[in-house]
Design a protein around this motif. Sequence first.
Motif, PDB file in Angstrom:
ATOM      1  N   ALA A   1      -6.153  -6.536  -6.102  1.00  0.00           N
ATOM      2  CA  ALA A   1      -7.089  -7.639  -5.871  1.00  0.00           C
ATOM      3  C   ALA A   1      -6.521  -8.948  -6.402  1.00  0.00           C
ATOM      4  O   ALA A   1      -5.582  -8.980  -7.207  1.00  0.00           O
ATOM      5  CB  ALA A   1      -8.426  -7.341  -6.551  1.00  0.00           C
ATOM      6  N   ASN A   2      -7.109 -10.055  -5.956  1.00  0.00           N
ATOM      7  CA  ASN A   2      -6.750 -11.410  -6.412  1.00  0.00           C
ATOM      8  C   ASN A   2      -5.270 -11.732  -6.186  1.00  0.00           C
ATOM      9  O   ASN A   2      -4.624 -12.368  -7.011  1.00  0.00           O
ATOM     10  CB  ASN A   2      -7.090 -11.585  -7.899  1.00  0.00           C
ATOM     11  N   GLY A   3      -4.724 -11.277  -5.069  1.00  0.00           N
ATOM     12  CA  GLY A   3      -3.348 -11.620  -4.733  1.00  0.00           C
ATOM     13  C   GLY A   3      -2.303 -10.887  -5.541  1.00  0.00           C
ATOM     14  O   GLY A   3      -1.171 -11.369  -5.653  1.00  0.00           O
ATOM     15  N   THR A   4      -2.628  -9.727  -6.102  1.00  0.00           N
ATOM     16  CA  THR A   4      -1.670  -8.947  -6.886  1.00  0.00           C
ATOM     17  C   THR A   4      -1.163  -7.723  -6.134  1.00  0.00           C
ATOM     18  O   THR A   4      -0.534  -6.854  -6.737  1.00  0.00           O
ATOM     19  CB  THR A   4      -2.308  -8.505  -8.204  1.00  0.00           C
ATOM     20  N   GLU A   5      -1.420  -7.650  -4.851  1.00  0.00           N
ATOM     21  CA  GLU A   5      -0.994  -6.490  -4.075  1.00  0.00           C
ATOM     22  C   GLU A   5       0.516  -6.488  -3.907  1.00  0.00           C
ATOM     23  O   GLU A   5       1.119  -7.473  -3.486  1.00  0.00           O
ATOM     24  CB  GLU A   5      -1.670  -6.506  -2.707  1.00  0.00           C
ATOM     25  N   THR A   6       1.151  -5.382  -4.231  1.00  0.00           N
ATOM     26  CA  THR A   6       2.586  -5.216  -4.054  1.00  0.00           C
ATOM     27  C   THR A   6       2.856  -4.442  -2.771  1.00  0.00           C
ATOM     28  O   THR A   6       1.936  -3.958  -2.105  1.00  0.00           O
ATOM     29  CB  THR A   6       3.191  -4.470  -5.253  1.00  0.00           C
ATOM     30  N   VAL A   7       4.135  -4.290  -2.433  1.00  0.00           N
ATOM     31  CA  VAL A   7       4.473  -3.585  -1.202  1.00  0.00           C
ATOM     32  C   VAL A   7       4.084  -2.110  -1.285  1.00  0.00           C
ATOM     33  O   VAL A   7       3.690  -1.496  -0.282  1.00  0.00           O
ATOM     34  CB  VAL A   7       5.976  -3.744  -0.896  1.00  0.00           C
ATOM     35  N   SER A   8       4.175  -1.520  -2.471  1.00  0.00           N
ATOM     36  CA  SER A   8       3.769  -0.123  -2.620  1.00  0.00           C
ATOM     37  C   SER A   8       2.259   0.023  -2.469  1.00  0.00           C
ATOM     38  O   SER A   8       1.785   0.993  -1.853  1.00  0.00           O
ATOM     39  CB  SER A   8       4.221   0.412  -3.979  1.00  0.00           C
ATOM     40  N   ILE A   9       1.491  -0.912  -3.021  1.00  0.00           N
ATOM     41  CA  ILE A   9       0.040  -0.880  -2.848  1.00  0.00           C
ATOM     42  C   ILE A   9      -0.319  -1.091  -1.382  1.00  0.00           C
ATOM     43  O   ILE A   9      -1.248  -0.459  -0.849  1.00  0.00           O
ATOM     44  CB  ILE A   9      -0.626  -1.948  -3.730  1.00  0.00           C
ATOM     45  N   LEU A  10       0.409  -1.974  -0.696  1.00  0.00           N
ATOM     46  CA  LEU A  10       0.167  -2.192   0.723  1.00  0.00           C
ATOM     47  C   LEU A  10       0.410  -0.917   1.525  1.00  0.00           C
ATOM     48  O   LEU A  10      -0.396  -0.540   2.399  1.00  0.00           O
ATOM     49  CB  LEU A  10       1.065  -3.314   1.242  1.00  0.00           C
ATOM     50  N   GLY A  11       1.519  -0.232   1.240  1.00  0.00           N
ATOM     51  CA  GLY A  11       1.788   1.024   1.928  1.00  0.00           C
ATOM     52  C   GLY A  11       0.725   2.067   1.658  1.00  0.00           C
ATOM     53  O   GLY A  11       0.326   2.817   2.562  1.00  0.00           O
ATOM     54  N   TYR A  12       0.233   2.119   0.419  1.00  0.00           N
ATOM     55  CA  TYR A  12      -0.836   3.068   0.074  1.00  0.00           C
ATOM     56  C   TYR A  12      -2.122   2.743   0.831  1.00  0.00           C
ATOM     57  O   TYR A  12      -2.775   3.650   1.366  1.00  0.00           O
ATOM     58  CB  TYR A  12      -1.075   3.020  -1.433  1.00  0.00           C
ATOM     59  N   ASN A  13      -2.475   1.476   0.888  1.00  0.00           N
ATOM     60  CA  ASN A  13      -3.713   1.097   1.575  1.00  0.00           C
ATOM     61  C   ASN A  13      -3.655   1.405   3.076  1.00  0.00           C
ATOM     62  O   ASN A  13      -4.622   1.902   3.654  1.00  0.00           O
ATOM     63  CB  ASN A  13      -4.001  -0.390   1.357  1.00  0.00           C
ATOM     64  N   VAL A  14      -2.509   1.091   3.686  1.00  0.00           N
ATOM     65  CA  VAL A  14      -2.388   1.321   5.127  1.00  0.00           C
ATOM     66  C   VAL A  14      -2.284   2.818   5.433  1.00  0.00           C
ATOM     67  O   VAL A  14      -2.906   3.313   6.388  1.00  0.00           O
ATOM     68  CB  VAL A  14      -1.168   0.566   5.692  1.00  0.00           C
ATOM     69  N   LEU A  15      -1.529   3.545   4.616  1.00  0.00           N
ATOM     70  CA  LEU A  15      -1.262   4.948   4.919  1.00  0.00           C
ATOM     71  C   LEU A  15      -2.405   5.870   4.500  1.00  0.00           C
ATOM     72  O   LEU A  15      -2.760   6.801   5.234  1.00  0.00           O
ATOM     73  CB  LEU A  15       0.026   5.381   4.224  1.00  0.00           C
ATOM     74  N   ILE A  16      -3.006   5.611   3.364  1.00  0.00           N
ATOM     75  CA  ILE A  16      -4.031   6.515   2.824  1.00  0.00           C
ATOM     76  C   ILE A  16      -5.435   6.020   3.132  1.00  0.00           C
ATOM     77  O   ILE A  16      -6.264   6.762   3.661  1.00  0.00           O
ATOM     78  CB  ILE A  16      -3.847   6.693   1.309  1.00  0.00           C
ATOM     79  N   ASN A  17      -5.722   4.766   2.809  1.00  0.00           N
ATOM     80  CA  ASN A  17      -7.085   4.263   3.009  1.00  0.00           C
ATOM     81  C   ASN A  17      -7.406   4.042   4.489  1.00  0.00           C
ATOM     82  O   ASN A  17      -8.507   4.382   4.948  1.00  0.00           O
ATOM     83  CB  ASN A  17      -7.283   2.969   2.230  1.00  0.00           C
ATOM     84  N   ARG A  18      -6.452   3.455   5.228  1.00  0.00           N
ATOM     85  CA  ARG A  18      -6.697   3.176   6.641  1.00  0.00           C
ATOM     86  C   ARG A  18      -6.183   4.283   7.556  1.00  0.00           C
ATOM     87  O   ARG A  18      -6.332   4.175   8.779  1.00  0.00           O
ATOM     88  CB  ARG A  18      -6.053   1.845   7.031  1.00  0.00           C
ATOM     89  N   VAL A  19      -5.544   5.296   6.975  1.00  0.00           N
ATOM     90  CA  VAL A  19      -5.002   6.473   7.684  1.00  0.00           C
ATOM     91  C   VAL A  19      -4.231   6.087   8.942  1.00  0.00           C
ATOM     92  O   VAL A  19      -4.291   6.770   9.960  1.00  0.00           O
ATOM     93  CB  VAL A  19      -6.124   7.490   8.016  1.00  0.00           C
ATOM     94  N   ASN A  20      -3.510   4.980   8.854  1.00  0.00           N
ATOM     95  CA  ASN A  20      -2.639   4.558   9.952  1.00  0.00           C
ATOM     96  C   ASN A  20      -1.228   5.049   9.620  1.00  0.00           C
ATOM     97  O   ASN A  20      -0.472   4.384   8.905  1.00  0.00           O
ATOM     98  CB  ASN A  20      -2.669   3.041  10.122  1.00  0.00           C
ATOM     99  N   LEU A  21      -0.887   6.221  10.146  1.00  0.00           N
ATOM    100  CA  LEU A  21       0.390   6.837   9.783  1.00  0.00           C
ATOM    101  C   LEU A  21       1.578   6.074  10.355  1.00  0.00           C
ATOM    102  O   LEU A  21       2.655   6.071   9.757  1.00  0.00           O
ATOM    103  CB  LEU A  21       0.415   8.286  10.279  1.00  0.00           C
TER     104      LEU A  21
ATOM    105  N   ASP B   1      -2.779   6.634  14.563  1.00  0.00           N
ATOM    106  CA  ASP B   1      -3.915   6.346  13.690  1.00  0.00           C
ATOM    107  C   ASP B   1      -4.832   7.569  13.704  1.00  0.00           C
ATOM    108  O   ASP B   1      -5.306   7.982  14.773  1.00  0.00           O
ATOM    109  CB  ASP B   1      -4.664   5.107  14.170  1.00  0.00           C
ATOM    110  N   LEU B   2      -5.059   8.160  12.526  1.00  0.00           N
ATOM    111  CA  LEU B   2      -5.877   9.369  12.471  1.00  0.00           C
ATOM    112  C   LEU B   2      -7.323   9.124  12.891  1.00  0.00           C
ATOM    113  O   LEU B   2      -8.035  10.077  13.207  1.00  0.00           O
ATOM    114  CB  LEU B   2      -5.848   9.952  11.053  1.00  0.00           C
ATOM    115  N   ARG B   3      -7.753   7.876  12.905  1.00  0.00           N
ATOM    116  CA  ARG B   3      -9.100   7.594  13.385  1.00  0.00           C
ATOM    117  C   ARG B   3      -9.181   7.715  14.906  1.00  0.00           C
ATOM    118  O   ARG B   3     -10.268   7.936  15.459  1.00  0.00           O
ATOM    119  CB  ARG B   3      -9.529   6.189  12.949  1.00  0.00           C
ATOM    120  N   PHE B   4      -8.036   7.555  15.564  1.00  0.00           N
ATOM    121  CA  PHE B   4      -7.980   7.672  17.020  1.00  0.00           C
ATOM    122  C   PHE B   4      -6.802   8.577  17.385  1.00  0.00           C
ATOM    123  O   PHE B   4      -5.779   8.111  17.909  1.00  0.00           O
ATOM    124  CB  PHE B   4      -7.820   6.298  17.676  1.00  0.00           C
TER     125      PHE B   4
END
Length: 315
Positions: free
Chosen positions: A258-278, A63-66
């Motif tokens: 949003a509103n339950g429309t998150e796909t697996v690619s969006i999930l990977g983007y959120n975890v990898l880019i937004n949360r910087v959890n590599l 995790d780039l935060r730690f």
Amino acid sequence: MEAASVAESKPAEPKRPRNGPTDRARSERRLAYMLCAPAVVAMLVVTGYPIGYAFYLSLQKFDLRFPDEKEFVGLQNYVDVLTSTTWWSDVATTLIITVSSVALELVFGMAIALVMHRAIFGRGPVRASILIPYGIVTVVAAFAWRYAFDPTSGFVQGLPLIAEDWAPFSERDSSLLVIVLTEVWKTTPFMALLLLAGLALVPDELHEAARVDGANAVQRFFRITLPLMKPAVLVALLFRTLDAFRIFDTVFIQTAGANGTETVSILGYNVLINRVNLGLGSAISILIFIAVILIATFFVKVLGTSTAQQRGEAK
């Protein structure tokens, strides 16, 4: 005696191996390997290294935060992803979008392909006009459909049978409907183009013979056209299913998951880019890669084998 002496003086021909390739075949194979080697090396560098490095990161707690807490955790990231309800919810959403969009594209694409194939005059302009949506950038198409359904800037609310206060992007079902419609409008021409190539392989003589025997248009389509173009249908479904399963830009532009429309690619983007959890983000990317391989294997091995068997029985 003279014939015998002539036969003895004639040099013996070199024996050819009964089994195995000849010298010419081996040289041609060696040349083919040499010609393909640069492309194979380039593909390994461009695609192989990122995939391998992503797999390496997926085995780390990174995790780039730690950054000081980086450590090797093995398959723990995969366990965390596969035991998460968010992952399976996003997989279900992705499958809903994939199955719905590909099914509609197959139906509409077949209809458009039949129109383009049977066009008597103006065949070139008809094909060009139908392919216009596919030539538009996906982000532009997503923005266009988003603004069309927006209550403040869109025109959809002004149509008959549409409530003026309807906000499609505020609910899950209506948001998925707009996403599917966008995908169908954008990529149906691509499906039609692939199916048109399959229609060109169907002999007209078979239709003429079936027409003489009294078969109507529906019977000719399901008994002659569709069985003969199954390989083209398989290729079209394979390409579109793989592309639809990895859907990202349309969902990102219209709802951002949003509103339950998150796909697996969006999930990977959120975890990898937004949360910087590599670590977790790389694990999600590898799982998506494995899912794509499984889908391709299912189409090629299962559906492809059944199609080949049917063609063999027909012959």
